[in-house]
Design a protein around this motif. Structure first.
Motif, PDB file in Angstrom:
ATOM      1  N   LEU A   1       0.823  -1.205   0.000  1.00  0.00           N
ATOM      2  CA  LEU A   1       0.000   0.000   0.000  1.00  0.00           C
ATOM      3  C   LEU A   1       0.859   1.258   0.000  1.00  0.00           C
ATOM      4  O   LEU A   1       0.521   2.254  -0.658  1.00  0.00           O
ATOM      5  N   MET A   2       1.992   1.209   0.706  1.00  0.00           N
ATOM      6  CA  MET A   2       2.914   2.357   0.675  1.00  0.00           C
ATOM      7  C   MET A   2       3.378   2.649  -0.752  1.00  0.00           C
ATOM      8  O   MET A   2       3.505   3.809  -1.156  1.00  0.00           O
ATOM      9  N   GLN A   3       3.624   1.616  -1.503  1.00  0.00           N
ATOM     10  CA  GLN A   3       4.103   1.810  -2.872  1.00  0.00           C
ATOM     11  C   GLN A   3       3.022   2.417  -3.755  1.00  0.00           C
ATOM     12  O   GLN A   3       3.322   3.041  -4.777  1.00  0.00           O
ATOM     13  N   LYS A   4       1.761   2.265  -3.366  1.00  0.00           N
ATOM     14  CA  LYS A   4       0.666   2.888  -4.111  1.00  0.00           C
ATOM     15  C   LYS A   4       0.482   4.350  -3.726  1.00  0.00           C
ATOM     16  O   LYS A   4       0.197   5.196  -4.578  1.00  0.00           O
ATOM     17  N   THR A   5       0.607   4.649  -2.426  1.00  0.00           N
ATOM     18  CA  THR A   5       0.351   6.016  -1.961  1.00  0.00           C
ATOM     19  C   THR A   5       1.583   6.901  -2.065  1.00  0.00           C
ATOM     20  O   THR A   5       1.475   8.118  -2.169  1.00  0.00           O
ATOM     21  N   GLY A   6       2.764   6.289  -1.993  1.00  0.00           N
ATOM     22  CA  GLY A   6       3.982   7.053  -1.783  1.00  0.00           C
ATOM     23  C   GLY A   6       4.131   7.398  -0.307  1.00  0.00           C
ATOM     24  O   GLY A   6       3.153   7.355   0.460  1.00  0.00           O
ATOM     25  N   VAL A   7       5.335   7.722   0.107  1.00  0.00           N
ATOM     26  CA  VAL A   7       5.603   8.093   1.504  1.00  0.00           C
ATOM     27  C   VAL A   7       6.534   9.303   1.498  1.00  0.00           C
ATOM     28  O   VAL A   7       7.601   9.274   0.880  1.00  0.00           O
ATOM     29  N   ASP A   8       6.127  10.354   2.202  1.00  0.00           N
ATOM     30  CA  ASP A   8       6.962  11.554   2.332  1.00  0.00           C
ATOM     31  C   ASP A   8       7.585  11.670   3.727  1.00  0.00           C
ATOM     32  O   ASP A   8       8.603  12.344   3.896  1.00  0.00           O
ATOM     33  N   LEU A   9       6.949  11.025   4.716  1.00  0.00           N
ATOM     34  CA  LEU A   9       7.478  11.001   6.078  1.00  0.00           C
ATOM     35  C   LEU A   9       6.964   9.728   6.735  1.00  0.00           C
ATOM     36  O   LEU A   9       5.781   9.392   6.596  1.00  0.00           O
ATOM     37  N   PHE A  10       7.858   9.023   7.448  1.00  0.00           N
ATOM     38  CA  PHE A  10       7.469   7.760   8.080  1.00  0.00           C
ATOM     39  C   PHE A  10       7.943   7.741   9.521  1.00  0.00           C
ATOM     40  O   PHE A  10       9.086   8.081   9.830  1.00  0.00           O
ATOM     41  N   LEU A  11       7.039   7.316  10.434  1.00  0.00           N
ATOM     42  CA  LEU A  11       7.365   7.102  11.839  1.00  0.00           C
ATOM     43  C   LEU A  11       6.946   5.696  12.241  1.00  0.00           C
ATOM     44  O   LEU A  11       5.806   5.286  11.980  1.00  0.00           O
ATOM     45  N   ASP A  12       7.858   4.962  12.872  1.00  0.00           N
ATOM     46  CA  ASP A  12       7.589   3.606  13.342  1.00  0.00           C
ATOM     47  C   ASP A  12       7.767   3.609  14.853  1.00  0.00           C
ATOM     48  O   ASP A  12       8.837   3.956  15.354  1.00  0.00           O
TER      49      ASP A  12
END
Length: 396
Positions: free
Chosen positions: A265-276
């Protein structure tokens, strides 16, 4: 007719057959010498999480010996650690706890004031609480619940998408895509407490900062990445013994469907900032591990991560900058880890927030230590550095 309880039916009893329960009972004859052992994660050598109930011990001094603690995954987590206990499963307080390295035992000492008491490694966040969190979030017009997969044990993997359309403030620039995940390691329950605080503030339509964030970004949140491990009482792995935060380079449906679903799903939406969101067994502090030390990390991304950390420290004194993981700590495992894989894949700030199982030693609390309540507040505070990051992104 009155009920008479005989001594046989009121004898001390220890059980763990409930959500996130974990203990093996070895000997309970003498309350001053109760012998227990922590169960390993299924098909794994990891263990450290414990969660069990003691009944029939009101006003009796207990000496609970976890006899295999010296073989646990993170032995450095035991010195200066204190277990949590609760009578009502809502308020969790710290109790006297000693680590005896020569014997390899963790000893919990407490005299219960009531006949039923729970002990745990950290305040649990149950599956029922998780479902309530999802259901309550869905009541906001800002939040959509999405089913993105099924775990190996058949549990739902849910994602919250938080967004709003405001024609008065929509700009020509596309919105940023921000992702937050929690509890890849199921025993790190403080991560979901933190996610709860983050979600609650983000959905507060009276919070101007939260609403300003949603003018500039769409937020995707997975509050529990590892339902199976959470329910089974695992420390670090899913149902088949996979450490999800070492599966990001090549996840599979057979071994790590949770990571595969989120990554797809990340590859579909793109990610500009990620927190885990995570917990750390050994360090008695809150810190962020960014991508420092990763090969080919752009300087611009490193600067954004450092600025994010500084902004969080400014708004919440429970967060500090001095301690954390050394650069290059993970060696060849680096890109199997969520934050490093996401950062490389999307060329973006990608960070792991770590909270303590112990007390935060710079601001200790003798009664509660690091707690669910403080985890929630830290989650709320995350909106401040996110807002500052978005302001700078929009000014580029």
């Amino acid at each position: 007719m009155s009920l008479t309880i005989t001594p046989a039916t009121s004898a001390l009893k220890i059980s763990s057959q409930f959500d996130s329960g974990n203990i093996h009972v070895l000997e309970t004859t003498n309350p001053q010498d109760i012998q227990l052992s922590i169960r390993r994660d299924n098909q794994s050598d990891f263990f450290q999480w414990f969660h069990f109930r003691v009944q029939g011990a009101k006003n009796q001094p207990l000496n609970l010996r976890l006899v295999n603690a010296g073989e646990a995954a993170y032995v450095d987590g035991w010195p200066d650690y204190r277990a949590v206990a609760s009578y009502d499963r809502e308020t969790w307080f710290r109790v006297e706890t000693l680590f005896e390295p020569a014997k390899g035992e963790l000893v919990i000492q407490h005299t219960p004031a009531q006949n039923s008491i729970y002990f745990a490694y950290f305040a649990p966040y149950s599956w029922e609480q998780h479902l309530d969190l999802i259901g309550q979030a869905q009541q906001s017009p800002l939040c959509e619940v999405h089913d993105i997969g099924t775990t190996l044990d058949g549990h739902d993997l849910n994602l919250l998408k938080v967004s709003q359309h405001n024609p008065a403030s929509d700009s020509a620039k596309a919105k940023q895509q921000i992702w937050v995940t929690a509890r890849q390691h199921p025993g790190e329950s403080m991560a979901e407490w933190c996610a709860e605080g983050f979600i609650a503030r983000l959905l507060d339509q009276d919070d101007a900062l939260a609403q300003s964030i949603l003018d500039m970004a769409d937020i995707y949140i997975v509050p529990n990445m590892n339902p199976d491990g959470s329910i089974r009482g695992h420390l670090r792995t899913n149902a088949c013994g996979a450490n999800l935060n070492r599966e990001w380079e090549s996840p599979t449906l057979e071994r790590s469907p949770e990571v595969l679903a989120v990554r797809t799903l990340m590859q579909k939406t793109g990610v500009d900032l990620f927190l885990d969101l995570h917990g750390d067994e050994a360090l008695p502090c809150n810190f962020i591990a960014g991508q420092e030390g990763a090969p080919h990390l752009p300087e611009a991304v490193l600067q954004q991560e450092n600025r994010f950390k500084q902004n969080l420290a400014q708004v919440n004194p429970d967060f500090q900058l001095e301690r954390g993981y050394p650069p290059g700590k993970f060696g060849p495992e680096t890109f199997t880890i969520a934050a490093f894989w996401v950062g490389r894949e999307f060329n973006c700030p990608s960070m792991t927030l770590e909270m303590p199982f112990k007390d935060y030693d710079n601001r200790p609390d003798a009664d509660f230590g690091w707690s669910p309540e403080r985890s929630i507040k830290l989650g709320e505070s995350l909106l401040n550095p996110i807002y500052r990051w978005l302001q700078l992104k929009n000014s580029d």
